[in-house]
Motif scaffolding. Structure first.
Motif, short mmCIF file in Angstrom:
data_model
loop_
_atom_site.label_atom_id
_atom_site.label_comp_id
_atom_site.label_asym_id
_atom_site.label_seq_id
_atom_site.Cartn_x
_atom_site.Cartn_y
_atom_site.Cartn_z
N ARG A 63 1.05 9.66 -3.42
CA ARG A 63 -0.23 9.81 -4.44
C ARG A 63 -0.53 9.41 -6.19
O ARG A 63 -1.12 9.72 -6.77
CB ARG A 63 -0.17 11.75 -4.81
CG ARG A 63 -0.37 12.63 -3.43
CD ARG A 63 -0.01 13.65 -3.22
NE ARG A 63 -0.99 14.74 -3.77
CZ ARG A 63 -1.30 15.84 -4.67
NH1 ARG A 63 -0.15 16.38 -3.86
NH2 ARG A 63 -2.10 16.01 -5.24
N GLN A 83 -2.19 5.77 -5.97
CA GLN A 83 -3.48 6.35 -5.81
C GLN A 83 -4.11 6.70 -7.01
O GLN A 83 -5.09 5.97 -7.48
CB GLN A 83 -3.64 7.60 -4.85
CG GLN A 83 -4.68 7.13 -4.49
CD GLN A 83 -4.85 8.54 -3.48
OE1 GLN A 83 -4.63 9.88 -3.03
NE2 GLN A 83 -6.77 8.79 -2.95
N TRP A 104 -7.74 5.45 3.20
CA TRP A 104 -7.69 3.91 2.73
C TRP A 104 -7.24 3.42 2.07
O TRP A 104 -6.86 2.31 1.60
CB TRP A 104 -8.20 5.31 0.85
CG TRP A 104 -6.68 5.92 0.28
CD1 TRP A 104 -6.64 7.06 0.81
CD2 TRP A 104 -6.13 5.29 -0.35
NE1 TRP A 104 -5.08 7.55 0.22
CE2 TRP A 104 -4.84 6.72 -0.75
CE3 TRP A 104 -4.63 3.74 -0.59
CZ2 TRP A 104 -3.34 6.14 -1.42
CZ3 TRP A 104 -3.93 3.62 -1.37
CH2 TRP A 104 -2.57 4.55 -1.81
N PHE A 105 -5.48 3.65 2.54
CA PHE A 105 -3.65 2.70 2.34
C PHE A 105 -4.89 1.39 3.52
O PHE A 105 -4.26 0.12 3.16
CB PHE A 105 -3.21 3.27 2.33
CG PHE A 105 -1.89 2.82 1.93
CD1 PHE A 105 -1.16 2.71 0.67
CD2 PHE A 105 -0.78 1.89 2.99
CE1 PHE A 105 0.07 1.80 0.71
CE2 PHE A 105 0.11 1.43 3.00
CZ PHE A 105 0.53 1.28 1.69
#
Length: 522
Positions: free
Chosen positions: A92, A95, A143-144
């Motif tokens: 997180r 991100q 998204w990764f």
């Protein structure tokens, strides 16, 4: 051969903005700023929430400062995220830092160099951290996986992988990255995608590059759906001009010439902005030819043009080191497309001409240590001055940064060293007489001989231009016409490529070709 390279890019960001907002994840800006102010004062971050807020706000400007510009604080943030005890928190934090990476104003004029250095450090950290996270068994969000497909976005050439596809009109890869990573609409990514298209176009062979140049140029000057700042526009135009100069055949490209002058600058006024290579000499030659032609076609007092004088001085273009245009009242205030474009091209070398008729203008050329002066109104002589004999007010006017005024009397001053008349004799044309005096004086001879007695004259016009003749001609040849004359504009024939007979007639009627739009007549 190629699809329109700018097709679809604008729609990608519109869709992302609609579906994801600015970055997919986020936090209240006021709260972020408050936390960053405390971090700046104390150098420490107390809670996980505050750490995430700082990660989101690395590029937020606060009093002309941001965390990315502070090496010590930036390193502290990297250490805190990397040392988080739980991999889920590290992801997180990663991100949130990725959000700051996308949102950094990379190409903005006001962005400080220190912040760009910090942004590159962030990019390197994200690249290394991505590899560490990828090796972890911790479950990853979708998204990764998208970032893993597009790790080039964390490299020195982040959008290089998209360039060739975008040039062909295929935005699939870029769309996948933008939508999957929720890259914001105003991200530098879209600007770098434009640069990637320029680079991909420049890798094409000469003919293919020249075919796609009009579309690339439209994108590069910010007319392809992606808004570009002036710095990036200049970079794109420089790239295209440099590549065009390396083509084996490089005829004058009017749109490229005007874009270069507009975004890089006049190559003999702003030499420091140009690379010291053939591209500067190429554009300089184009610009000289265009400005000389403009003066004798647009600024002759009777509005009919002066082909003989234009042809004569075009021969000397390589020897002309600088030029100025002193405009009478009519030319200063006349607004039409050709006049507006002329004034834009001549920017920085325009003067106001006083103490003369409203329709008169002057063309001042510097050739070596001499200044040569021609006038738009026929019946005026051409004056030759030694530069070191000019009075100081005239020199000040020529080199003034602001629009200065000169008197017609200064340009006909009695200190001239020669006064030459445009008059043929039984044995010589005036062009030959001028050459006999100027060539030995300046020590340079044009590669084309001057017009001689019985030399070529301009072709007679096969048809008289009239409304009826024009309508019949346009209809019989199926011309696409745009008539802006009622709005003080020009009469246009759309499309540069015309059959030989059509092009010859348009030329005889005084139409001028301007790529990529077509032919125009005021």
């Amino acid at each position: 051969m190629f699809s329109d390279p700018d097709e679809g890019i604008e729609e990608i960001w519109t869709k992302v903005g609609d579906e994801h907002g600015s970055a997919g994840i986020g936090a209240p800006t006021d709260s972020i700023v408050a936390v960053i102010r405390i971090f700046r004062e104390t150098g420490e971050i107390e809670t996980w929430r505050d750490l995430r807020y700082v990660c989101f706000g690395l590029s937020i400007p606060i009093d002309d400062w941001c965390v990315l510009a502070d090496v010590r604080l930036l390193s502290y943030v990297f250490e805190r995220v990397r040392d988080l005890p739980k991999m889920r928190q590290r992801i997180r934090g990663f991100q949130a830092l990725l959000s700051s990476y996308w949102g950094f104003p990379l190409h903005a004029e006001q962005t400080r160099d220190e912040a760009r250095v910090g942004w590159r450090a962030l990019r390197s950290w994200l690249c290394a951290e991505h590899e560490r996270i990828a090796q972890s068994p911790e479950p990853k969000r979708p998204w990764f996986a998208v970032l893993t497909r597009h790790t080039m976005l964390l490299s020195d050439n982040p959008c290089e992988q998209f360039g060739a596809d975008l040039l062909r009109g295929d935005s699939t890869g870029l769309r996948d990255a933008i939508e999957g990573l929720a890259i914001p609409v105003n991200s530098w990514v879209q600007e770098e995608a434009v640069v990637a298209q320029m680079d991909a176009g420049c890798l094409l062979k000469d003919r293919a590059f020249q075919q796609t140049l009009p579309a690339l140029l439209r994108i590069g000057v910010g007319c392809g759906g992606v808004e570009l700042g002036e710095t990036l526009r200049r970079r794109c135009v420089e790239t295209l001009v440099f590549r065009y100069a390396r083509c084996s055949e490089r005829p004058e490209h009017m749109a490229l010439r005007d874009a270069a002058v507009s975004h890089i600058g006049n190559p003999w006024l702003y030499r420091s902005r140009w690379r010291d290579d053939p591209s500067r000499e190429m554009v300089s030659a184009w610009l000289k030819h265009r400005l000389i032609s403009d003066f004798f076609e647009l600024l002759s007092a009777d509005g009919m043009g002066d082909r003989r004088r234009m042809d004569y001085w075009l021969r000397f273009a390589p020897a002309i080191e600088d030029m100025w245009f002193a405009l009478g009242v009519n030319a200063q205030h006349r607004h039409s497309e050709p006049f507006d474009e002329f004034r834009l091209r001549a920017q920085g070398r325009l003067l106001a001409l006083d103490a003369t008729t409203h329709d008169n203008n002057a063309f001042v050329m510097q050739v070596g240590r001499y200044l040569l002066v021609e006038f738009g109104a026929k019946g005026n002589a051409m004056f030759v001055f030694a530069r070191d004999s000019l009075d100081q007010p005239l020199l000040n006017a020529l080199h003034s940064r602001a629009r200065a005024s000169v008197s017609v009397h200064q340009l006909k001053d009695s200190r001239h060293i020669h006064r030459m008349i445009h008059s043929d004799s039984s044995g010589q044309t005036w062009e030959q007489k001028f050459d006999d005096d100027l060539v030995p004086r300046i020590g340079w001879r044009p590669s084309v001989a001057p017009r001689g007695i019985g030399g070529p004259v301009r072709r007679p016009r096969p048809q008289v231009f009239s409304p009826g003749t024009w309508r019949s001609f346009a209809r019989s040849h199926g011309l696409r016409v745009q008539d802006n004359r009622s709005k003080q504009g020009a009469l246009w024939v759309l499309g540069v490529e015309q059959p030989g007979a059509v092009a010859a007639q348009l030329d005889a009627w005084g139409f001028r070709c301007r790529a990529p739009k077509g032919w125009f007549k005021e």
